[in-house]
Design an enzyme around this catalytic site. Structure first.
Site, PDB file in Angstrom:
ATOM      1  N   HIS A  84       0.828  -1.221   0.000  1.00 33.13           N
ATOM      2  CA  HIS A  84       0.000   0.000   0.000  1.00 33.13           C
ATOM      3  C   HIS A  84       0.853   1.258   0.000  1.00 33.13           C
ATOM      4  O   HIS A  84       0.574   2.230   0.714  1.00 33.13           O
ATOM      5  CB  HIS A  84      -0.967  -0.003   1.189  1.00 33.13           C
ATOM      6  CG  HIS A  84      -2.128  -0.918   1.013  1.00 33.13           C
ATOM      7  ND1 HIS A  84      -3.113  -0.726   0.057  1.00 33.13           N
ATOM      8  CD2 HIS A  84      -2.465  -2.062   1.657  1.00 33.13           C
ATOM      9  CE1 HIS A  84      -4.000  -1.709   0.133  1.00 33.13           C
ATOM     10  NE2 HIS A  84      -3.631  -2.537   1.085  1.00 33.13           N
ATOM     11  N   ASP A 129       0.725  -4.774   5.315  1.00 30.92           N
ATOM     12  CA  ASP A 129      -0.353  -5.652   4.873  1.00 30.92           C
ATOM     13  C   ASP A 129      -0.415  -5.682   3.351  1.00 30.92           C
ATOM     14  O   ASP A 129       0.063  -4.777   2.671  1.00 30.92           O
ATOM     15  CB  ASP A 129      -1.702  -5.192   5.425  1.00 30.92           C
ATOM     16  CG  ASP A 129      -2.075  -3.783   4.973  1.00 30.92           C
ATOM     17  OD1 ASP A 129      -1.178  -2.911   5.005  1.00 30.92           O
ATOM     18  OD2 ASP A 129      -3.240  -3.549   4.595  1.00 30.92           O
ATOM     19  N   GLU A 130      -1.012  -6.757   2.836  1.00 34.16           N
ATOM     20  CA  GLU A 130      -1.303  -6.898   1.412  1.00 34.16           C
ATOM     21  C   GLU A 130      -0.118  -6.469   0.548  1.00 34.16           C
ATOM     22  O   GLU A 130      -0.227  -5.597  -0.318  1.00 34.16           O
ATOM     23  CB  GLU A 130      -2.570  -6.095   1.068  1.00 34.16           C
ATOM     24  CG  GLU A 130      -3.789  -6.635   1.814  1.00 34.16           C
ATOM     25  CD  GLU A 130      -5.079  -5.901   1.503  1.00 34.16           C
ATOM     26  OE1 GLU A 130      -5.014  -4.728   1.111  1.00 34.16           O
ATOM     27  OE2 GLU A 130      -6.162  -6.507   1.662  1.00 34.16           O
ATOM     28  N   VAL A 131       1.014  -7.106   0.779  1.00 40.91           N
ATOM     29  CA  VAL A 131       2.236  -6.795   0.029  1.00 40.91           C
ATOM     30  C   VAL A 131       2.166  -7.547  -1.302  1.00 40.91           C
ATOM     31  O   VAL A 131       2.839  -8.555  -1.509  1.00 40.91           O
ATOM     32  CB  VAL A 131       3.502  -7.164   0.836  1.00 40.91           C
ATOM     33  CG1 VAL A 131       4.754  -6.649   0.135  1.00 40.91           C
ATOM     34  CG2 VAL A 131       3.417  -6.577   2.245  1.00 40.91           C
ATOM     35  N   TYR A 132       1.284  -7.034  -2.166  1.00 40.46           N
ATOM     36  CA  TYR A 132       1.043  -7.695  -3.448  1.00 40.46           C
ATOM     37  C   TYR A 132       2.284  -7.648  -4.335  1.00 40.46           C
ATOM     38  O   TYR A 132       3.049  -6.700  -4.302  1.00 40.46           O
ATOM     39  CB  TYR A 132      -0.122  -7.029  -4.174  1.00 40.46           C
ATOM     40  CG  TYR A 132      -1.436  -7.087  -3.441  1.00 40.46           C
ATOM     41  CD1 TYR A 132      -1.856  -8.267  -2.822  1.00 40.46           C
ATOM     42  CD2 TYR A 132      -2.266  -5.973  -3.351  1.00 40.46           C
ATOM     43  CE1 TYR A 132      -3.066  -8.335  -2.154  1.00 40.46           C
ATOM     44  CE2 TYR A 132      -3.479  -6.029  -2.686  1.00 40.46           C
ATOM     45  CZ  TYR A 132      -3.882  -7.205  -2.086  1.00 40.46           C
ATOM     46  OH  TYR A 132      -5.070  -7.269  -1.412  1.00 40.46           O
TER      47      TYR A 132
END
Length: 486
Positions: free
Chosen positions: A92, A148-151
């Site tokens: 993010h 979080d959400e380390v795409y």
């Protein structure tokens, strides 16, 4: 407050990456947060923080000034709300990596989501962000470093090469960056404890988590915003984290912003059920396992998505959820307490909150947003798609050719003008109310997404009517010959 809550800390999340409230509005809602049972704030500044030096380009157009940040902290202190700042440091990172000056630090060149953990400059960047934020937050006990959400982690070229080496894995790569960031926090700000969202940790093997050293550096925040949260699964996850060496754990629920990226009205019942499940999780683990809970209130799902429910719209849900946490559930007595604090005659949990109710700060915004969300589009649809005169004598075919029986103008125009005047007057009220709480860009965005499309449809109908009714030569050509005089 109450002795029945298992959560010592109850933090209201302010997600400032969308519709950040003016400080003047925060001054009105902070006392309400405290009265409802909150004792802290998790402030996710993103581009609203007044970064300086090379980081100054991160600032949004209407970002808070250093004086305004100081005022926010002062107001929070007045109402016994402990502030925990949040700085994204891994995933993010769009608000940073969208800028050309930092684009070379993306994990995947095409996507600004994730920071490349292999670049020394990446750690220097987030360290500088952390240091500036904590400099403005003297006395902070916690700093949330996101993660979080380390795409797309592991999909960059440097990561691909690194992962080809034996013993290397995406989990190890993730943990090493977390460890580096947390180590910086603890080295430079020894009285501050880093918090991290837990989703990247959940599926990691226990031995790898334990050996990483991360459990000695951070406190994970277990987040789940679903109404049917798996209570037993969360209790087992808490046990896993404790066995890996994490000393303290946090929970994260949601009071708004978690049920759809373009959600305009908050489904209170969904969020109440989510909090009921978290109470069951707390009861299912060892006493004191969860030292606090963050009631998240997402304002965008990511930096590029649309706005979801505005903060004033989510206040009734926040009130119900905080009071439920405080008193162990949402009983009839708790419901009555919420209604009294908010000044509402009857709190709806199964459907939209009553349009005309409330005396809390921003209740006028809630009332008007509810009215627009429930009735604007449907009223315009009724005129354009179900009015017999419009569908029978002024269809899209007629409108494109500016053709209409003159008498039909008298059947259509008065109703269209009345509807436009009605919504126009309400729009003026809504715009005035929004401007008191939010900055011009947020007001413009919300109205453009939720109001202006329907208003333009109405205005377009009237414009087409005027043009069709204007004197002009009689129509001719295929399709109209049969309507001409013989």
């Amino acid at each position: 407050m109450s002795d029945s809550t298992p959560f010592e800390m109850r933090l209201v999340h302010l997600d400032l990456k969308g519709a950040p409230p003016k400080v003047s509005y925060l001054s009105k809602v902070f006392p309400l947060f405290r009265a409802l049972g909150a004792n802290g704030l998790l402030i996710e500044y993103e581009d609203m923080f007044p970064y300086e030096g090379p980081l100054r380009l991160l600032r949004a157009r209407f970002s808070y000034s250093p004086a305004e940040v100081k005022e926010i902290l002062h107001l929070a202190g007045l109402h016994q709300l402990e502030v925990v700042p949040l700085v994204q440091t891994f995933g993010h990172m769009e608000f940073v990596l969208k800028h050309s000056a930092f684009a070379h630090l993306r994990e995947v060149a095409a996507f600004p989501n994730t920071l490349n953990p292999h670049e020394a400059e990446s750690l220097a960047l987030v360290s500088a962000m952390i240091d500036q934020v904590l400099q403005q937050h003297p006395g902070a006990r916690w700093l949330h470093i996101g993660c979080d959400e380390v795409y797309y982690l592991g999909e960059g070229e440097a990561s691909r090469q690194w992962l080809q080496q034996e013993q290397n894995s995406k989990a190890k790569l993730c943990l090493s960056h977390m460890r580096a960031v947390a180590s910086h926090v603890l080295a430079q700000h020894p009285h501050v404890t880093p918090l991290v969202w837990d989703d990247m940790l959940r599926d990691m093997p226990e031995d790898q988590l334990t050996a990483s050293g991360v459990p000695q550096l951070v406190e994970p925040v277990l987040w789940d915003y679903t109404a049917d949260l798996d209570v037993h699964g969360k209790v087992l996850l808490m046990q896993k984290y404790r066995q890996c060496g994490f000393r303290r754990l946090w929970a994260a629920s949601a009071f708004k912003g978690a049920t759809g990226p373009s959600q305009a009205l908050t489904p209170v019942e969904h969020h109440l059920r989510n909090h009921e499940r978290w109470l069951q999780v707390a009861a299912g683990g060892p006493v004191g396992s969860l030292q606090g809970i963050v009631l998240t209130g997402w304002q965008r799902h990511d930096h590029f998505s649309v706005l979801c429910e505005l903060l004033p719209v989510g206040v009734p849900s926040l009130a119900a959820c905080l009071q439920s946490l405080l008193h162990g559930g949402f009983t009839e007595d708790v419901k009555q307490r919420v209604e009294n604090i908010l000044g509402v005659s009857g709190l709806e949990t199964a459907g939209p909150v009553s349009e005309g109710a409330g005396s809390f700060p921003g209740s006028d915004i809630l009332s008007l947003v509810t009215h627009f969300s429930l009735h604007l589009r449907s009223s315009v649809d009724a005129l354009l798609e179900r009015n017999r005169y419009v569908t029978g004598w002024f269809s899209s075919y007629h409108r494109s050719r500016k053709l209409i029986h003159p008498i039909m103008v008298q059947h259509i125009r008065p109703e269209a003008l009345s509807l436009l005047a009605q919504w126009g007057a309400l729009l003026q009220q809504l715009e005035a109310a929004l401007q008191l709480a939010f900055y011009p860009d947020a007001v413009e965005e919300w109205l453009e997404e939720n109001v202006h499309p329907s208003m333009r449809r109405l205005q377009g109908l009237l414009q087409d009517l005027d043009e069709a009714a204007a004197p002009r030569p009689p129509p001719s050509g295929p399709g109209w010959d049969s309507r001409q005089d013989p």
